[in-house]
Scaffold this motif. Structure first.
Motif, PDB file in Angstrom:
ATOM      1  N   THR A 136      11.561  -0.724  -7.957  1.00  0.00           N
ATOM      2  CA  THR A 136      10.859   0.552  -7.834  1.00  0.00           C
ATOM      3  C   THR A 136      11.893   1.643  -7.634  1.00  0.00           C
ATOM      4  O   THR A 136      12.762   1.533  -6.767  1.00  0.00           O
ATOM      5  CB  THR A 136       9.874   0.511  -6.644  1.00  0.00           C
ATOM      6  N   TYR A 165       3.898   1.575  -1.348  1.00  0.00           N
ATOM      7  CA  TYR A 165       4.441   1.708  -2.694  1.00  0.00           C
ATOM      8  C   TYR A 165       3.372   2.160  -3.676  1.00  0.00           C
ATOM      9  O   TYR A 165       3.637   2.980  -4.553  1.00  0.00           O
ATOM     10  CB  TYR A 165       5.083   0.398  -3.144  1.00  0.00           C
ATOM     11  N   THR A 166       2.168   1.637  -3.512  1.00  0.00           N
ATOM     12  CA  THR A 166       1.059   2.047  -4.381  1.00  0.00           C
ATOM     13  C   THR A 166       0.741   3.518  -4.189  1.00  0.00           C
ATOM     14  O   THR A 166       0.495   4.252  -5.156  1.00  0.00           O
ATOM     15  CB  THR A 166      -0.190   1.183  -4.106  1.00  0.00           C
ATOM     16  N   GLU A 167       0.784   3.992  -2.956  1.00  0.00           N
ATOM     17  CA  GLU A 167       0.536   5.406  -2.670  1.00  0.00           C
ATOM     18  C   GLU A 167       1.620   6.284  -3.290  1.00  0.00           C
ATOM     19  O   GLU A 167       1.333   7.337  -3.870  1.00  0.00           O
ATOM     20  CB  GLU A 167       0.453   5.640  -1.161  1.00  0.00           C
ATOM     21  N   ARG A 206       0.830  -1.209   0.000  1.00  0.00           N
ATOM     22  CA  ARG A 206       0.000   0.000   0.000  1.00  0.00           C
ATOM     23  C   ARG A 206       0.866   1.261   0.000  1.00  0.00           C
ATOM     24  O   ARG A 206       0.520   2.255  -0.644  1.00  0.00           O
ATOM     25  CB  ARG A 206      -0.947   0.000   1.199  1.00  0.00           C
ATOM     26  N   LEU A 256       3.378   5.563  -5.909  1.00  0.00           N
ATOM     27  CA  LEU A 256       3.123   5.506  -7.347  1.00  0.00           C
ATOM     28  C   LEU A 256       1.984   6.443  -7.727  1.00  0.00           C
ATOM     29  O   LEU A 256       2.070   7.190  -8.696  1.00  0.00           O
ATOM     30  CB  LEU A 256       2.809   4.068  -7.761  1.00  0.00           C
ATOM     31  N   ARG A 257       0.924   6.434  -6.927  1.00  0.00           N
ATOM     32  CA  ARG A 257      -0.229   7.307  -7.176  1.00  0.00           C
ATOM     33  C   ARG A 257       0.184   8.771  -7.160  1.00  0.00           C
ATOM     34  O   ARG A 257      -0.293   9.580  -7.961  1.00  0.00           O
ATOM     35  CB  ARG A 257      -1.320   7.057  -6.130  1.00  0.00           C
ATOM     36  N   ARG A 258       1.099   9.126  -6.286  1.00  0.00           N
ATOM     37  CA  ARG A 258       1.582  10.509  -6.175  1.00  0.00           C
ATOM     38  C   ARG A 258       2.586  10.865  -7.269  1.00  0.00           C
ATOM     39  O   ARG A 258       3.001  12.018  -7.373  1.00  0.00           O
ATOM     40  CB  ARG A 258       2.248  10.726  -4.813  1.00  0.00           C
ATOM     41  N   GLY A 259       2.999   9.881  -8.031  1.00  0.00           N
ATOM     42  CA  GLY A 259       3.976  10.138  -9.089  1.00  0.00           C
ATOM     43  C   GLY A 259       5.399  10.260  -8.585  1.00  0.00           C
ATOM     44  O   GLY A 259       6.270  10.780  -9.293  1.00  0.00           O
TER      45      GLY A 259
END
Length: 74
Positions: free
Chosen positions: A66, A49-51, A47, A53-56
């Motif tokens: 990553t 890492y996904t966050e 979660r 990624l979502r933030r760019g």
């Protein structure tokens, strides 16, 4: 771990990017290592890492890992 603990961890990494501790192109550890080092569940690390990624802030490369994004942060 609380519902929003992953956001706090993502914020801490974002701060490291902002202050230059983490630089564009730096590789983050694999999610399992990240989880183990912080004593959190792998699902929580995912979660985080996904966050990011979502933030760019990061980009993922299949089979490589990553990395901190080269895109300029505002």
């Amino acid at each position: 771990m609380s519902k929003f603990e992953y956001v706090k961890l993502a914020d801490a990494i974002a701060a490291d990017i902002t202050n230059g501790t983490l630089r564009p192109g730096d590789r983050l550890p694999p999610q399992r290592n990240f989880a183990y080092d912080r004593g959190i569940a792998v699902s929580t690390a995912s979660r985080v890492y996904t966050e990011l990624l979502r933030r760019g802030l990061v980009v993922g490369e299949v089979g490589r890992g990553t990395f901190i994004s080269w895109r300029r942060q505002a």
